[in-house]
Design an enzyme around this catalytic site. Structure first.
Site, short mmCIF file in Angstrom:
data_model
loop_
_atom_site.label_atom_id
_atom_site.label_comp_id
_atom_site.label_asym_id
_atom_site.label_seq_id
_atom_site.Cartn_x
_atom_site.Cartn_y
_atom_site.Cartn_z
N SER A 259 -5.29 22.38 40.19
CA SER A 259 -4.01 21.83 40.65
C SER A 259 -3.57 22.59 41.88
CB SER A 259 -2.96 21.98 39.55
OG SER A 259 -2.67 23.35 39.33
N LYS A 260 -2.42 22.20 42.44
CA LYS A 260 -1.91 22.90 43.60
C LYS A 260 -1.65 24.36 43.27
CE LYS A 260 0.04 18.83 45.85
NZ LYS A 260 1.25 18.17 46.38
N ARG A 261 -1.38 24.64 42.02
CA ARG A 261 -1.14 26.03 41.61
C ARG A 261 -2.45 26.82 41.53
NH1 ARG A 261 2.44 23.05 38.60
NH2 ARG A 261 0.96 22.83 36.89
N SER A 262 -3.60 26.13 41.67
CA SER A 262 -4.88 26.83 41.63
C SER A 262 -5.15 27.57 42.93
CB SER A 262 -6.03 25.84 41.38
OG SER A 262 -5.85 25.15 40.17
N ALA A 263 -4.41 27.23 43.98
CA ALA A 263 -4.63 27.90 45.25
C ALA A 263 -4.42 29.39 45.08
CB ALA A 263 -3.68 27.35 46.31
#
Length: 500
Positions: A259-263
């Site tokens: 997800s975008k939080r995986s960045a």
């Protein structure tokens, strides 16, 4: 699994313009596009912008340009048109309002006048009782007099769908078979908000029907909404498209959704790109991304991992899609990207590398870059690696490396100074400055000086590139040219003489 293609295949990619494209959304677009091309059908781009609070002004441009960069074209949609348009949902509001009212008129939906304060209090009460949060259907059983009273007050309302409260709802998924839901666990979800804009549930059902979508391929996260949509189709009396929920893409570690939080950084200290522009900035090329994403959840067969888009289109069907989540192995993408870079026409590679060098701060002569590109080509896995390898071609003011870096193993400064002076004379007197002529003459010089080729060539590499690792020495000097190569060698000779 069975796919009914008696009707023309029409699929859609329907992103929300809330920001840059996530790589999971790109994979959804890709699978829909491949499916359409395989079956000779139509791929429709539809922009679902009904969530005006999250709308980002430049997002539609980012979506269309991102798809074009990847080579994913659309047959109908923004900038293309089509007979089922408009293809931006905010331009279709009247249609959604018409069909929401139709549901109310046929007692299949109802107007809900609950205030935000009541709904907040309801959630608090449910939380206190450790109940699952959800609407209590308070307005579903209002009397005509109560509705009239609320209307007279001018109270805002939404329209909610009357979900069946008994029995079950079964949705057939082309990847997962029949999925059955208990109706008593389902909510009377909002279809039309108080501002007149539809929610996702109403808009996508209405649009898929009127755009004659035959197959819906969307992310696995939408499975909980499938029974709502099934019942909406039944309420309208419309045939529901065939549906497949695509497997989730997992983090490189295989733990958790990408997800975008995986960045951030993986266990290996590597930043994980999750947005399409991050892959572009990292130096990946479109064909590698397409090949890579096709492999995330789908199998080409024949144990092949490298294949063209045309080959993929020929084989693409849902029978090869694995419904289980698939990890996102960045190392595999690096490898694939390197394969495509090595096979690329050097002239195209030079054009792609020019902005990469410029962004790194170098003023690039394209003709020199065309000559240098074949030297860099086998040595980089991403475009972004090129400046570190080939910056010496384009530095404004070349500076020799520290003296200690000019001195190969088992040599001292005096010996290196002598070797460079002799090499300079040999290079200056060559009949031509081709790599082959340079190499032959300098190998003979190394033997004459009692040096290994590695020692002499290492000193020259440091003198002309200021790097310990570089593309092939003689080909690099040929690209630099005789005058520039000799000038750089002179600078290193001067540095050694001064140090001595």
């Amino acid at each position: 699994m069975s796919e009914n293609h008696e009707v023309p295949v029409r699929v859609r990619f329907a992103p929300s313009p809330t920001g840059p494209m996530h790589i999971g959304g790109v994979r959804t677009a890709l699978f829909n596009w491949l499916f359409a091309r395989h079956h000779g059908g139509a791929f429709i781009l539809r922009i679902e912008d009904t969530d005006q609070k999250r709308y980002a002004a430049d997002a539609i441009h980012l979506i269309t340009e991102g798809l074009r960069w990847l080579g994913i074209d659309w047959d109908e949609g923004p900038e293309v048109g089509g007979e089922y348009g408009p293809y931006i949902q905010s331009e279709r509001i009247d249609l959604y309002q018409q069909w929401a009212d139709w549901l109310v008129e046929h007692d299949l939906a109802y107007r809900c006048y609950c205030t935000p304060e009541r709904l907040a209090a309801l959630r608090e009460e449910q939380r206190a009782r450790k109940q699952d949060p959800g609407y209590d259907r308070h307005c579903r059983t209002l009397t005509p007099e109560q509705r009239a009273e609320y209307e007279a007050e001018g109270r805002e309302h939404v329209i909610r769908f009357k979900m069946p409260v008994d029995g079950t709802t079964t949705v057939h998924d082309l990847l997962r078979g029949d999925i059955t839901f208990d109706n008593h666990q389902l909510q009377d979800l909002v279809l039309l908000k108080s501002d007149g804009f539809p929610t996702y549930h109403l808009a996508n059902v209405v649009d898929d029907h009127f755009m004659q979508i035959s197959h819906i391929m969307r992310a696995e996260e939408w499975i909980p909404s499938a029974p709502v949509h099934r019942n909406l189709y039944d309420a309208f009396g419309w045939e529901m498209p065939q549906i497949a929920h695509l497997p989730v893409i997992l983090n490189p570690s295989g733990r958790g959704k990408l997800s975008k939080r995986s960045a951030g950084f993986t266990e290996g200290g590597r930043k994980v790109p999750v947005l399409l522009y991050e892959f572009q900035e990292a130096g990946y090329v479109p064909e590698a991304i397409i090949n890579f994403l096709t492999n995330v959840g789908w199998s080409f067969g024949d144990d092949r991992e490298v294949f063209t888009v045309a080959e993929t289109i020929e084989r693409f069907d849902l029978g090869r899609v694995n419904p289980a989540g698939s990890s996102f192995p960045l190392e595999k993408l690096d490898w694939l990207n390197g394969v495509y870079l090595r096979e690329m026409d050097p002239n195209r590679l030079a054009v792609l590398l020019k902005p990469v060098f410029e962004q790194a701060g170098y003023e690039v002569n394209l003709e020199m870059l065309r000559q240098a590109a074949p030297l860099l080509q086998p040595r980089i896995k991403t475009l972004s690696e090129a400046p570190a390898m080939g910056a010496f071609f384009f530095v404004d003011e070349f500076a020799p490396p520290p003296v200690e870096e000019l001195i190969p193993k088992k040599m001292d400064a005096a010996a290196v100074l002598q070797a460079l002076e002799r090499a300079r004379d040999v290079l200056a007197g060559l009949p031509d400055f081709t790599a082959a002529t340079q190499e032959a003459a300098l190998r003979a010089l190394a033997e004459e000086l009692g040096l290994s080729a590695g020692q002499l060539f290492g000193a020259l590499r440091a003198a002309t590139t200021a790097q310990r690792v570089s593309p092939p020495l003689f080909e690099s000097m040929e690209v630099l040219g005789r005058a520039e190569s000799l000038r750089r060698i002179d600078l290193s000779i001067g540095a050694l003489a001064t140090a001595g």
